[in-house]
Design an enzyme around this catalytic site. Structure first.
Site, PDB file in Angstrom:
ATOM      1  N   LYS A  18       0.817  -1.217   0.000  1.00  0.00           N
ATOM      2  CA  LYS A  18       0.000   0.000   0.000  1.00  0.00           C
ATOM      3  C   LYS A  18       0.853   1.270   0.000  1.00  0.00           C
ATOM      4  O   LYS A  18       0.445   2.295  -0.540  1.00  0.00           O
ATOM      5  CB  LYS A  18      -0.939   0.003   1.208  1.00  0.00           C
ATOM      6  CG  LYS A  18      -2.006  -1.087   1.173  1.00  0.00           C
ATOM      7  CD  LYS A  18      -3.039  -0.822   0.087  1.00  0.00           C
ATOM      8  CE  LYS A  18      -4.199  -1.812   0.154  1.00  0.00           C
ATOM      9  NZ  LYS A  18      -5.120  -1.649  -0.997  1.00  0.00           N
TER      10      LYS A  18
ATOM     11  N   SER B  87       1.747  -9.581  -0.640  1.00  0.00           N
ATOM     12  CA  SER B  87       1.421  -8.148  -0.644  1.00  0.00           C
ATOM     13  C   SER B  87       1.613  -7.492   0.711  1.00  0.00           C
ATOM     14  O   SER B  87       1.822  -6.285   0.798  1.00  0.00           O
ATOM     15  CB  SER B  87      -0.020  -7.955  -1.119  1.00  0.00           C
ATOM     16  OG  SER B  87      -0.899  -8.712  -0.321  1.00  0.00           O
TER      17      SER B  87
ATOM     18  N   GLU C 137      -9.937   5.546   2.894  1.00  0.00           N
ATOM     19  CA  GLU C 137     -10.701   4.423   3.432  1.00  0.00           C
ATOM     20  C   GLU C 137      -9.691   3.331   3.763  1.00  0.00           C
ATOM     21  O   GLU C 137      -8.595   3.318   3.236  1.00  0.00           O
ATOM     22  CB  GLU C 137     -11.684   3.907   2.383  1.00  0.00           C
ATOM     23  CG  GLU C 137     -11.098   2.902   1.363  1.00  0.00           C
ATOM     24  CD  GLU C 137     -10.069   3.501   0.411  1.00  0.00           C
ATOM     25  OE1 GLU C 137     -10.007   4.741   0.302  1.00  0.00           O
ATOM     26  OE2 GLU C 137      -9.306   2.730  -0.216  1.00  0.00           O
TER      27      GLU C 137
END
Lengths: 395, 268
Positions: free
Chosen positions: A86, A375, A108
């Protein structure tokens, strides 16, 4: 892709008029800065010096031997600062927002990884930060709520709807319509209205750019398959992007099937959804016959979303990428497998990709190569997985 | 609820534009099926009897991103009560037996798209719906929908926001029915004060179209309605009416009638 940000029939800008000028302004700014050498120098410095890029492409020797098929490499996005992919997108968007004169980031978050990354970038760049998180997710991911607050962000639990990721997106959109001048909505996935799916993909495409360089350096050739988990789909899009033209590389996205795609407790959009328009984009969504968005479920807060990014929907339509459902049980088994086999605890989201590799690798030849994108790291999930296994531990 | 073919019993269907002629329009918004469709029908009749000039019927959506907490609550109550798009078309047919003023739908684009745009537009025409407001369908995406609705004589009503600025002329030039002027930033819900320079927005609109403008978002008091009547062609009130439904449930129509009368009187 045409000028309005369509990928085949998908994409577009289905948002209130109030937000139109701000997304146009964002698109103009992005088109300017993406080719600006100074912007790219600053972003590269943030990626390398702050986030710790490039992330490792690790040969999982024990796992490869254990499965007895294809060679398995793990793209270690879990080793990035803040513990997930991210941060790639967030550093890009925060830098862009700063150049645009914005002083406040809103976001969010589902699992909390995007919220933590946004809070981190905001602190680094001296910006205010507000994160919307479904109340249900604030309970599942209490540690990440604390991390965001520690980093100086305000976390607003969202109680509307199903109190999960989709409701956090809705609430962030509502907030953006009420405060635009100083605020950038740092959307966390390859979804939402144009230009977000393109911007987020471009910032995440560093993953596939590195995989390509690293695998060529290590193996002298491209991999046979790339496997990544898909909620909105940002780590998968980033992992696929530079391989889209390499038609011999299979691109496989792993969706969260929850308790199974034959149940209502699933979040597998490609398997169970149909074409719709929601959260600013046309794509596939889990919905009922009247277009009411379905309450979805997955053990993974980060994949618990009823839609999928429009470019994934397009890659599905054209057959360029495959999308497979992975159940909670399969993901939990893969979570435990990778911990015990390689000493790497993956995020429960990433464990969905590992689970598919466990099925696929044994059927492939020993000279084949699979890359799995890990990830994020799984520390945040340990308490929830322990509870899933009946151990009553709380953070 | 008894369902007659829409053409039978319908006295006369007026067009949206003509409803603004020689008067300021009061537009009442009601979420269909909150708490049930019989109450919605009674609420519509009470509003019409007390001077409403146009009725905006909300088709509930699971995730109404342009709504504040009040109308979000109404959407949830209505969906929990089991209302569907088909049942709402039934309600409209029933209302058209005696309601003559224009009625428009307000909903989200997925409700229309998922029903099938042409099927939805055709059902609107058949039931007696004059227009459609889709807050998540901006100018850039309307070509996919507008020609289909035009074919069935249903106006696709465009919105102009405080942030529209250089977009006002473009939107106004292609507007149909009436223009929905969003009074403030943010989502629907009552506001104590409306700070946007609406007069200058409406001036730009008038330079580009003869379509009437009505102002909505945040209007709840007779004073605000009076002010909007001065500067525009009408006022749209949603959350204040929905609050009455939230508070009084099945008994709300009586209160809605009184409220609409007060608001309409303030606009005379």
């Amino acid at each position: 892709m045409n000028q309005k940000g369509h990928f085949g029939v998908h994409g577009g800008q289905y948002i209130p008029e109030t937000l139109m000028n701000v997304v146009i302004e964002l698109e103009d700014a992005y088109n300017h800065y993406k080719n600006d050498p100074e912007f790219n120098r600053e972003l590269a410095e943030l990626f390398n010096e702050y986030a710790g890029r490039p992330s490792r492409l690790y040969f999982a020797k024990k796992m490869t031997n254990d499965l007895g098929g294809a060679k398995i490499y793990l793209k270690r996005e879990d080793l990035n600062h803040t513990g997930a992919h991210k941060i790639n997108n967030v550093l890009g968007q925060a830098l862009l927002a700063k150049k645009m004169g914005k002083t406040r980031l809103i976001a969010e978050t589902g699992a909390g990884q995007h919220g933590v990354a946004t809070a981190t970038a905001a602190t680094l760049m001296g910006m205010e930060c507000v994160v919307f998180m479904g109340e249900e997710d604030t309970k599942r991911q209490a540690l990440n709520v604390y991390r965001m607050r520690l980093l100086g962000a305000q976390v607003i639990p969202v109680t509307s709807g199903t109190a999960t990721l989709k409701d956090a997106v809705s609430e962030a959109m509502r907030e953006w319509t009420s405060r635009i001048a100083d605020t950038h909505y740092c959307l966390g996935s390859v979804m939402g209205p144009h230009p977000f799916p393109t911007i987020v993909r471009d910032f995440q495409s560093v993953i596939s750019k590195e995989i390509k360089e690293q695998i060529i350096a290590k193996e002298g050739r491209l991999p046979d398959a790339i496997i990544a988990c898909v909620g909105g789909g940002s780590n998968a899009m980033g992992s696929f992007y530079h391989f889209i033209e390499d038609k011999n590389v299979r691109l496989i996205g792993c969706e969260a099937a929850g308790r199974g795609i034959d149940t209502f407790e699933t979040a597998a959009t490609i398997s169970t959804g149909r074409l719709g328009i929601f959260h600013g984009m046309k794509s596939y969504f889990c919905q009922d016959e009247y277009g009411q968005i379905a309450p979805v479920y997955s053990i993974s807060a980060g994949l618990d979303y009823p839609g999928i990014g429009p470019e994934h929907a397009y890659l599905h339509d054209t057959g360029r990428a495959e999308y497979v459902p992975i159940t909670d049980d399969e993901a939990v088994c893969a979570f435990e497998y990778l911990a015990k086999m390689e000493g790497i605890i993956p995020a429960i989201e990433s464990a969905h990709a590992v689970a598919h590799a466990l099925k696929l690798a044994p059927s492939m030849a020993k000279d084949n190569i699979i890359v799995i994108t890990i990830s994020g790291r799984g520390d945040k999930d340990c308490a929830a997985i322990a509870r899933y296994r009946g151990e009553d531990i709380y953070e | 609820m008894p369902q007659l073919p829409a053409t039978e019993g319908r006295i006369f269907m007026s067009k949206i534009k003509t409803t603004f002629e020689n008067k300021k329009a009061f537009i009442a918004f009601i979420t269909c099926g909150d708490p049930d469709l019989d109450t919605t029908a009674a609420a519509v009749r009470a509003a019409v009897k007390n001077g409403a000039d146009l009725i905006e019927l909300g088709i509930p959506f699971s995730d109404p991103t342009a709504e504040g907490p009040v109308i979000q609550g109404a959407n949830i109550r209505a969906l929990r009560g089991g209302v569907t798009t088909d049942k709402i078309f039934g309600l409209v047919r029933e209302l058209r037996r005696d309601i003559q003023i224009p009625m428009v739908f307000m909903t989200y684009v997925n409700v229309v798209f998922s029903y099938g745009t042409e099927r939805f537009a055709s059902a609107c025409q058949e039931a007696g719906i004059d227009g459609l407001i889709l807050p998540d369908l901006p100018f850039e995406e309307k070509e996919e929908f507008q020609p289909i609705f035009r074919k069935y004589g249903v106006d696709l009503i465009s919105l102009i926001a405080p942030t529209s600025e250089n977009r006002i002329a473009m939107i106004a030039k292609e507007a149909e029915g009436f223009l929905y002027i969003v009074s403030s930033l943010g989502v629907t819900g009552t506001r104590n004060e409306i700070k946007t320079d609406l007069s200058s927005i409406i001036k730009t609109v008038r330079q580009n179209t003869t379509i009437p403008c009505a102002v909505g978002f945040g209007i709840s008091t007779p004073e605000q309605a009076n002010k909007m009547a001065e500067i525009s062609d009408g006022a749209i009130v949603g959350s204040a009416i929905v609050k009455l439904l939230e508070k009084h449930g099945k008994n709300a129509p009586e209160y809605i009638g009184k409220y609409v009368r007060t608001m309409k009187d303030a606009m005379m």
